[in-house]
Design an enzyme around this catalytic site. Structure first.
Site, mmCIF file in Angstrom:
data_model
loop_
_atom_site.group_PDB
_atom_site.id
_atom_site.type_symbol
_atom_site.label_atom_id
_atom_site.label_comp_id
_atom_site.label_asym_id
_atom_site.label_seq_id
_atom_site.Cartn_x
_atom_site.Cartn_y
_atom_site.Cartn_z
ATOM 1 N N CYS A 1 0.853 -1.087 -0.129
ATOM 2 C CA CYS A 1 -0.109 0.088 0.034
ATOM 3 C C CYS A 1 0.868 1.261 -0.085
ATOM 4 O O CYS A 1 1.639 1.414 -1.046
ATOM 5 C CB CYS A 1 -0.851 -0.128 1.127
ATOM 6 S SG CYS A 1 -2.132 1.302 1.343
ATOM 7 N N ASP B 1 -9.654 -3.594 -6.666
ATOM 8 C CA ASP B 1 -8.983 -2.746 -5.844
ATOM 9 C C ASP B 1 -9.888 -1.329 -5.876
ATOM 10 O O ASP B 1 -9.849 -0.863 -7.008
ATOM 11 C CB ASP B 1 -7.553 -2.567 -5.916
ATOM 12 C CG ASP B 1 -6.973 -1.653 -4.986
ATOM 13 O OD1 ASP B 1 -7.569 -0.828 -4.468
ATOM 14 O OD2 ASP B 1 -5.832 -2.085 -4.854
ATOM 15 N N HIS C 1 -8.046 -4.346 -2.625
ATOM 16 C CA HIS C 1 -7.146 -3.647 -1.682
ATOM 17 C C HIS C 1 -6.662 -4.390 -0.553
ATOM 18 O O HIS C 1 -7.634 -4.885 0.025
ATOM 19 C CB HIS C 1 -7.426 -2.381 -1.563
ATOM 20 C CG HIS C 1 -6.040 -1.511 -0.960
ATOM 21 N ND1 HIS C 1 -5.564 -1.099 -2.201
ATOM 22 C CD2 HIS C 1 -5.711 -0.887 0.084
ATOM 23 C CE1 HIS C 1 -4.361 -0.452 -1.536
ATOM 24 N NE2 HIS C 1 -4.500 -0.377 -0.245
#
Length: 232
Positions: free
Chosen positions: A123, A171, A202
């Site tokens: 991330c 995502d 995600h």
């Protein structure tokens, strides 16, 4: 002897900060600097460090939020998300990159380091891994759902080392248009590999999150290990 772990301290111009160190049972191997999500060096990130140590790597995960408070650990509930975003927004990315460089130096000082060093980030950490590669500090880079890479493609030509990027097809934070933009920018760079995992959201690698996707997580880890073995 199994994987051994400990927190170590690293000196910086702003003070000392912690880093989680995981050493394989062989006591030697190539290195990985593991770069956190926006939730800190929490249980998940520590488990990833231990996983790669079990795979034979010396792994170190710096606490990049230390200026806001040492060893901040957040969960994935609403309160955790809110605080995580606050901490990310309060983080000076330039100082975080300096911390990563200092962490790399600490890893290089480990007597068991044999071979090169990779940056693996998740991330927020995926974006930092991308920048770490662009800064020429590591031999290999891997980014899991690296948020913001699509906004830093002006640095694409600075990526001179092998890099693997993992994205989830579903995502909600990184749309497929962004992934396509990244892929197009790197289409002439044979050293950059982009993998998209069907149905994955995600954070698909994190078993502590509701978005965990076991198949995508296993496939991405396998792809990462193959990539590391071929390039590190």
């Amino acid at each position: 002897m199994s994987v051994t772990t400990q927190w170590i301290e690293i000196d910086s111009a702003d003070g000392k900060f912690g880093a989680y160190l995981a050493i394989p049972h062989t006591r030697k191997g190539p290195g990985i600097v593991l770069i956190q999500e926006i939730f800190g060096v929490n249980e998940h990130i520590r488990s990833v460090a231990e996983q790669y140590a079990a795979d034979g790597y010396l792994v170190i995960a710096p606490d990049l939020f230390w200026r806001s408070g040492p060893r901040i650990e957040l969960g994935y509930d609403e309160a955790g998300w809110k605080r995580a975003v606050e901490l990310m927004n309060a983080t000076d990315v330039g100082k975080a990159q300096t911390d990563i460089k200092l962490t790399l130096n600490a890893l290089k000082a480990q007597p068991g380091l044999v071979g090169g060093i990779a940056a693996i980030g998740f991330c927020f950490g995926g974006m930092l891994a991308y920048n770490t590669a662009a800064n020429g500090l590591v031999d290999v880079a891997i980014a899991y759902y690296g948020g913001g890479i699509q906004n830093q493609l002006q640095r694409a030509d600075e990526i001179k080392v092998p890099m693997l990027m993992h994205f989830g097809e579903q995502d909600s934070h990184i749309p497929m248009d962004a992934v396509k933009k990244i892929a197009e920018r790197f289409e002439n760079n044979d050293g950059v590999d982009i993998q998209v995992y069907p149905g994955a959201e995600h954070g698909f690698n994190c078993s502590h999150r509701s978005s965990y996707n076991q198949r995508a997580s296993v496939e991405a880890h396998g792809n990462s290990l193959i990539f590391l073995s071929q390039n590190l």
